[in-house]
Design a protein around this motif. Structure first.
Motif, mmCIF file in Angstrom:
data_model
loop_
_atom_site.group_PDB
_atom_site.id
_atom_site.type_symbol
_atom_site.label_atom_id
_atom_site.label_comp_id
_atom_site.label_asym_id
_atom_site.label_seq_id
_atom_site.Cartn_x
_atom_site.Cartn_y
_atom_site.Cartn_z
ATOM 1 N N THR A 95 0.781 -1.348 0.002
ATOM 2 C CA THR A 95 -0.022 0.121 0.037
ATOM 3 C C THR A 95 0.980 1.415 0.063
ATOM 4 O O THR A 95 0.524 2.165 -0.763
ATOM 5 C CB THR A 95 -0.789 0.060 1.241
ATOM 6 N N ALA A 96 1.779 1.307 0.753
ATOM 7 C CA ALA A 96 2.822 2.311 0.899
ATOM 8 C C ALA A 96 3.459 2.519 -0.321
ATOM 9 O O ALA A 96 3.562 3.731 -0.796
ATOM 10 C CB ALA A 96 3.743 1.872 2.222
ATOM 11 N N ARG A 97 3.914 1.457 -1.156
ATOM 12 C CA ARG A 97 4.701 1.475 -2.431
ATOM 13 C C ARG A 97 3.503 2.260 -3.499
ATOM 14 O O ARG A 97 3.939 3.105 -4.382
ATOM 15 C CB ARG A 97 4.907 0.205 -2.907
ATOM 16 N N LEU A 98 2.287 2.168 -3.550
ATOM 17 C CA LEU A 98 1.384 2.543 -4.406
ATOM 18 C C LEU A 98 1.208 4.023 -4.027
ATOM 19 O O LEU A 98 1.154 4.971 -4.829
ATOM 20 C CB LEU A 98 0.049 1.826 -4.312
ATOM 21 N N VAL A 99 0.883 4.402 -2.626
ATOM 22 C CA VAL A 99 0.545 5.599 -2.362
ATOM 23 C C VAL A 99 1.823 6.827 -2.635
ATOM 24 O O VAL A 99 1.887 7.828 -3.069
ATOM 25 C CB VAL A 99 0.253 5.890 -1.035
ATOM 26 N N MET A 100 2.927 6.050 -2.389
ATOM 27 C CA MET A 100 4.344 6.657 -2.151
ATOM 28 C C MET A 100 5.050 6.674 -3.798
ATOM 29 O O MET A 100 6.412 6.935 -3.961
ATOM 30 C CB MET A 100 5.441 6.478 -1.306
ATOM 31 N N GLY A 101 4.231 6.242 -4.859
ATOM 32 C CA GLY A 101 5.090 5.902 -6.065
ATOM 33 C C GLY A 101 4.915 7.415 -7.134
ATOM 34 O O GLY A 101 5.532 8.386 -6.501
ATOM 35 N N LEU A 102 4.519 7.103 -8.252
ATOM 36 C CA LEU A 102 4.613 8.266 -9.079
ATOM 37 C C LEU A 102 3.994 9.566 -8.431
ATOM 38 O O LEU A 102 4.435 10.682 -8.875
ATOM 39 C CB LEU A 102 3.866 8.016 -10.649
ATOM 40 N N PRO A 103 2.751 9.364 -7.727
ATOM 41 C CA PRO A 103 2.227 10.764 -7.380
ATOM 42 C C PRO A 103 3.409 11.614 -6.602
ATOM 43 O O PRO A 103 3.414 12.998 -6.622
ATOM 44 C CB PRO A 103 1.119 10.350 -6.552
ATOM 45 N N LEU A 104 3.995 10.849 -5.658
ATOM 46 C CA LEU A 104 5.019 11.549 -4.648
ATOM 47 C C LEU A 104 6.357 12.291 -5.698
ATOM 48 O O LEU A 104 6.474 13.279 -5.408
ATOM 49 C CB LEU A 104 5.625 10.702 -3.890
#
Length: 236
Positions: free
Chosen positions: A209-218
């Motif tokens: 979940t953290a990888r999804l949230v902190m991927g390209l959007p970050l």
């Protein structure tokens, strides 16, 4: 300017490697550097930075499918095949649209590499391991670029703003571009600070979940903030 231009003859790479941090960031920087992620008013287009909705989907879906499939079935091979299958669909679509084979297959190769690492160790959490390696490599490269006086975002943003390398002759501009680059370093560092402990604790759901949230959007947020802080002061 459109947020998701998808012209078949557009040379700007649109694909991203979903689990390869370096490829994601490299693609985002190239979009900004080519001007395709900059609006007609001279502002950064955050959505275009990540390749539009399509780029975001290509980044998120393979990893999301892997995570959901493994949690549901506890079958590593099945989850890996599902993730590769999703990435393969995106690649085939790009090939049908006559895009560069390298560009079209980059995301598939990255997902396949992550799956191979996980299958080799027998640990689902190792699907995310390669991302840590590339993430750390970019932190090192970006930090060195600042220390040697050639901050990477200065090179990218300076080209878009038609400054060339003239900004290096002005102490104020150098400081601003160094700050912009440090913002990107901080974003990448935050990923490691949050995700590595989850990896070590074998908290797969939280890690995925953290990888999804902190991927390209970050990345997009960091580039947008870097663009703002590095803008030249208006003349009075």
């Amino acid at each position: 300017m459109s947020t998701d231009p998808e012209s078949a003859d557009d040379p700007t790479p649109r694909g991203t490697a979903p689990e390869d941090t370096g490829s994601q960031l490299d693609a985002a920087l190239r979009r900004v550097g080519s001007g395709t992620a900059v609006t007609d008013t001279g502002q950064i287009d955050v959505l275009a930075t990540v390749g539009g909705w399509r780029g975001l989907a290509e980044s998120v879906l393979p990893s999301a499918v892997f995570l959901v499939a493994f949690i549901t079935t506890q079958h590593l091979w099945g989850a890996g095949i599902a993730a590769v299958a999703v990435a393969a669909v995106f690649s085939v679509v790009r090939l049908i649209q006559r895009q560069s084979p390298v560009q079209a297959l980059a995301g598939l190769a990255a997902v396949a590499l992550c799956v191979v690492v996980a299958l080799n160790t027998g640990e689902a959490r190792d699907y995310y391991l390669w991302g840590f390696v590339t993430n750390a490599a970019y932190i090192l490269a970006l930090s060195v670029s600042v220390f040697v006086g050639w901050p990477l975002l200065g090179l990218v943003f300076g080209m878009v703003r038609n400054e060339g390398l003239q900004w290096r002759q002005q102490a104020g501009r150098r400081r601003r571009y160094a700050l912009a680059t440090w913002i990107l370093v901080a974003a990448l560092g935050l990923r490691l600070v949050v995700q590595v402990p989850l990896y070590l604790a074998d908290l797969l759901t939280a890690l995925g979940t953290a990888r999804l949230v902190m991927g390209l959007p970050l990345y997009a947020l960091a580039l947008w903030l870097g663009w703002l802080v590095s803008a030249s002061k208006p003349r009075t």
